[in-house]
Each structure stands twice: as C-alpha cells, then as structure tokens.
Scaffold this motif. Structure first.
Motif, mmCIF file in Angstrom:
data_model
loop_
_atom_site.group_PDB
_atom_site.id
_atom_site.type_symbol
_atom_site.label_atom_id
_atom_site.label_comp_id
_atom_site.label_asym_id
_atom_site.label_seq_id
_atom_site.Cartn_x
_atom_site.Cartn_y
_atom_site.Cartn_z
ATOM 1 N N GLN A 1 0.819 -1.209 0.000
ATOM 2 C CA GLN A 1 0.000 0.000 0.000
ATOM 3 C C GLN A 1 0.855 1.262 0.000
ATOM 4 O O GLN A 1 0.483 2.280 -0.575
ATOM 5 N N TRP A 2 1.987 1.200 0.661
ATOM 6 C CA TRP A 2 2.887 2.357 0.715
ATOM 7 C C TRP A 2 3.864 2.371 -0.448
ATOM 8 O O TRP A 2 4.808 3.165 -0.470
ATOM 9 N N ALA A 3 3.633 1.496 -1.417
ATOM 10 C CA ALA A 3 4.431 1.444 -2.648
ATOM 11 C C ALA A 3 5.896 1.134 -2.376
ATOM 12 O O ALA A 3 6.787 1.620 -3.067
ATOM 13 N N HIS A 4 6.151 0.308 -1.335
ATOM 14 C CA HIS A 4 7.515 -0.110 -1.035
ATOM 15 C C HIS A 4 7.841 -1.391 -1.795
ATOM 16 O O HIS A 4 7.051 -2.329 -1.796
ATOM 17 N N ASP A 5 8.981 -1.407 -2.418
ATOM 18 C CA ASP A 5 9.408 -2.595 -3.162
ATOM 19 C C ASP A 5 9.954 -3.623 -2.175
ATOM 20 O O ASP A 5 11.015 -3.427 -1.577
ATOM 21 N N GLN A 6 9.224 -4.712 -2.000
ATOM 22 C CA GLN A 6 9.631 -5.736 -1.039
ATOM 23 C C GLN A 6 10.661 -6.698 -1.607
ATOM 24 O O GLN A 6 11.308 -7.426 -0.852
ATOM 25 N N GLY A 7 10.780 -6.687 -2.908
ATOM 26 C CA GLY A 7 11.721 -7.600 -3.531
ATOM 27 C C GLY A 7 11.437 -9.040 -3.145
ATOM 28 O O GLY A 7 10.300 -9.506 -3.187
ATOM 29 N N THR A 8 12.467 -9.738 -2.712
ATOM 30 C CA THR A 8 12.327 -11.148 -2.329
ATOM 31 C C THR A 8 12.350 -11.320 -0.806
ATOM 32 O O THR A 8 12.629 -12.414 -0.305
ATOM 33 N N ARG A 9 12.057 -10.258 -0.074
ATOM 34 C CA ARG A 9 12.188 -10.308 1.382
ATOM 35 C C ARG A 9 11.348 -11.421 2.027
ATOM 36 O O ARG A 9 11.825 -12.138 2.907
ATOM 37 N N GLU A 10 10.086 -11.544 1.609
ATOM 38 C CA GLU A 10 9.229 -12.542 2.237
ATOM 39 C C GLU A 10 9.783 -13.946 2.045
ATOM 40 O O GLU A 10 9.843 -14.745 2.988
ATOM 41 N N GLN A 11 10.196 -14.239 0.834
ATOM 42 C CA GLN A 11 10.759 -15.564 0.563
ATOM 43 C C GLN A 11 12.091 -15.740 1.281
ATOM 44 O O GLN A 11 12.403 -16.828 1.775
ATOM 45 N N ASP A 12 12.864 -14.677 1.371
ATOM 46 C CA ASP A 12 14.161 -14.775 2.036
ATOM 47 C C ASP A 12 14.000 -15.060 3.532
ATOM 48 O O ASP A 12 14.804 -15.792 4.118
ATOM 49 N N VAL A 13 12.977 -14.470 4.156
ATOM 50 C CA VAL A 13 12.723 -14.759 5.569
ATOM 51 C C VAL A 13 12.378 -16.233 5.743
ATOM 52 O O VAL A 13 12.890 -16.902 6.657
ATOM 53 N N LYS A 14 11.532 -16.755 4.871
ATOM 54 C CA LYS A 14 11.170 -18.176 4.943
ATOM 55 C C LYS A 14 12.396 -19.057 4.739
ATOM 56 O O LYS A 14 12.580 -20.070 5.428
ATOM 57 N N THR A 15 13.233 -18.656 3.795
ATOM 58 C CA THR A 15 14.450 -19.426 3.542
ATOM 59 C C THR A 15 15.347 -19.438 4.763
ATOM 60 O O THR A 15 15.904 -20.479 5.145
ATOM 61 N N LEU A 16 15.499 -18.296 5.405
ATOM 62 C CA LEU A 16 16.354 -18.220 6.583
ATOM 63 C C LEU A 16 15.875 -19.143 7.699
ATOM 64 O O LEU A 16 16.687 -19.701 8.442
ATOM 65 N N TYR A 17 14.583 -19.282 7.831
ATOM 66 C CA TYR A 17 14.039 -20.120 8.901
ATOM 67 C C TYR A 17 13.938 -21.599 8.527
ATOM 68 O O TYR A 17 13.742 -22.440 9.411
#
Length: 213
Positions: A139-155
């Motif tokens: 909504q704030w037009a922030h580019d999340q890139g691959t952050r969500e997947q990267d968090v899952k990968t880290l865990y």
C-alpha cells in the motif's frame, strides 16, 4: 500493485463522515424548527430511534467484542500474548531493556492484522524487521523484492553459507525463535542459528540469537 493507494483512499472516508456529521446537525436543527404538519412527529420519532440504535450497538458491540467481559479489561497490549506465549513476552521485554539503537531483527512474517501476532516483536520493541505485513508495504508502494521468501528461507534452510549471505544482506543482528517460528518452520531450520550466532536470551521454547557473536 493496483491497490497500493488503498490506504489513502479509505481514509478519505474519515473526512467524509465528519462532513456528513456537520451537515446532519444543520439538517436536524432546521427540521426541528418546522413544527407544523403531520410529518413532524414522525421526524421526532426517527430522531430518537436512530441514536437509540447507535447506543444499542455501542453496548452490544463492546459486549460481543470482549467475549461477554469474561476476563478483566486491560490496557496492556501484551496481555493476550502473555497468555498465549509468555516466553515471547519475556524475550520482547529483554530486548527492550538490553538492546540499544535500532539493529535489524528477524522474525516470522505475518499477514496484515495477523490474529496470531505476526510482527509482534517489531511492534512491541520498535526494532526494524526484515519484513512485516507485506500488504501494508504494498500500500505504501515499497518494493519488497524477495524479502518474504528470504525470511522463509532463513528459517527453513540448513545451508549455513546461504543463511550467512542472507543475514548479511539484510544486516540482521538478532534472530527471534518463538511461538510462531516454531509453529511455522521445521526444527532443523531453527536449530542452525546456534551455529550462526549466540543465544543471548532463553525462556522456555523462546530463544533470541545474536548473530556473529
């Protein structure tokens, strides 16, 4: 994203309701001065009925939302989490007391308004996380890139080299392993953090790791 301005659009509704309230007050004043005609009693009855309905909703809604007031009300925003995951609360309080500055933390990503408490650590410590509430970021037009997947990968990954690379990429200094992380991710992916850092806080199943120390 087509809905990245949704946050702005729906908040215009707040301003609209204020204007409607002012206009309604003017209409009520003008109409109540017109005391002639058969419609006047009907108008007065409606004027009493509608606020009464609003009053009923206020009481009934509060009763329903609080589950019949079966438990004492509190202004403690951590009370619900203390009941569900006391170790998480203890870790959050430890971070608030012992961590200086604004180092980045890693915790499980949750959906917007997550009833399970996604984003709880960042919320109650003020520390930045790699990612929380992806919908709001969009909504704030922030580019999340691959952050969500990267968090899952880290865990989830057991690859130490890949984990180190991602932790360095996001400058993560603290990793939170609590109730949500243990529910969402496999044990093998969580225990590897002991090889990537040092546990600086432990309470039950909740562990906070400091990376690189």
């Amino acid at each position: 994203s087509p809905d990245y301005r949704m946050n702005t659009v729906f908040k215009f509704g707040y301003q609209a309701w204020f204007l409607f309230a002012v206009a309604a007050g003017c209409c009520v004043f003008r109409r109540t001065r017109q005391r002639s005609g058969w419609g006047h009693p009907v108008w007065l009855a409606g004027l009493v009925f509608l606020p009464a309905c609003a009053g009923v909703y206020t009481v009934a809604g509060a009763y329903s939302r609080e589950g019949g007031f079966q438990s004492a009300s509190t202004l403690d925003g951590l009370h619900w989490l203390q009941v569900q995951a006391p170790g998480d609360v203890a870790a959050i309080r430890w971070l608030n007391v012992n961590v200086q500055g604004a180092p980045t933390i890693l915790e499980a990503v949750g959906p917007d308004y997550d009833p399970a408490g996604g984003g709880r650590v960042s919320t109650f410590t003020g520390l930045p996380a790699v990612l929380e509430w992806p919908g709001h970021e969009a909504q704030w037009a922030h580019d999340q890139g691959t952050r969500e997947q990267d968090v899952k990968t880290l865990y989830t990954t057991t690859d130490l080299a890949a984990s180190r690379a991602l932790l360095q990429r996001y400058a993560v200094q603290y990793v939170f392993v609590g109730s949500l992380e243990r529910t969402e991710f496999p044990p093998a992916g969580l225990t590897k953090f002991a090889q990537l850092g040092t546990p600086v806080f432990t309470d039950g199943a909740t562990i906070v790791y400091k990376i690189g120390s």
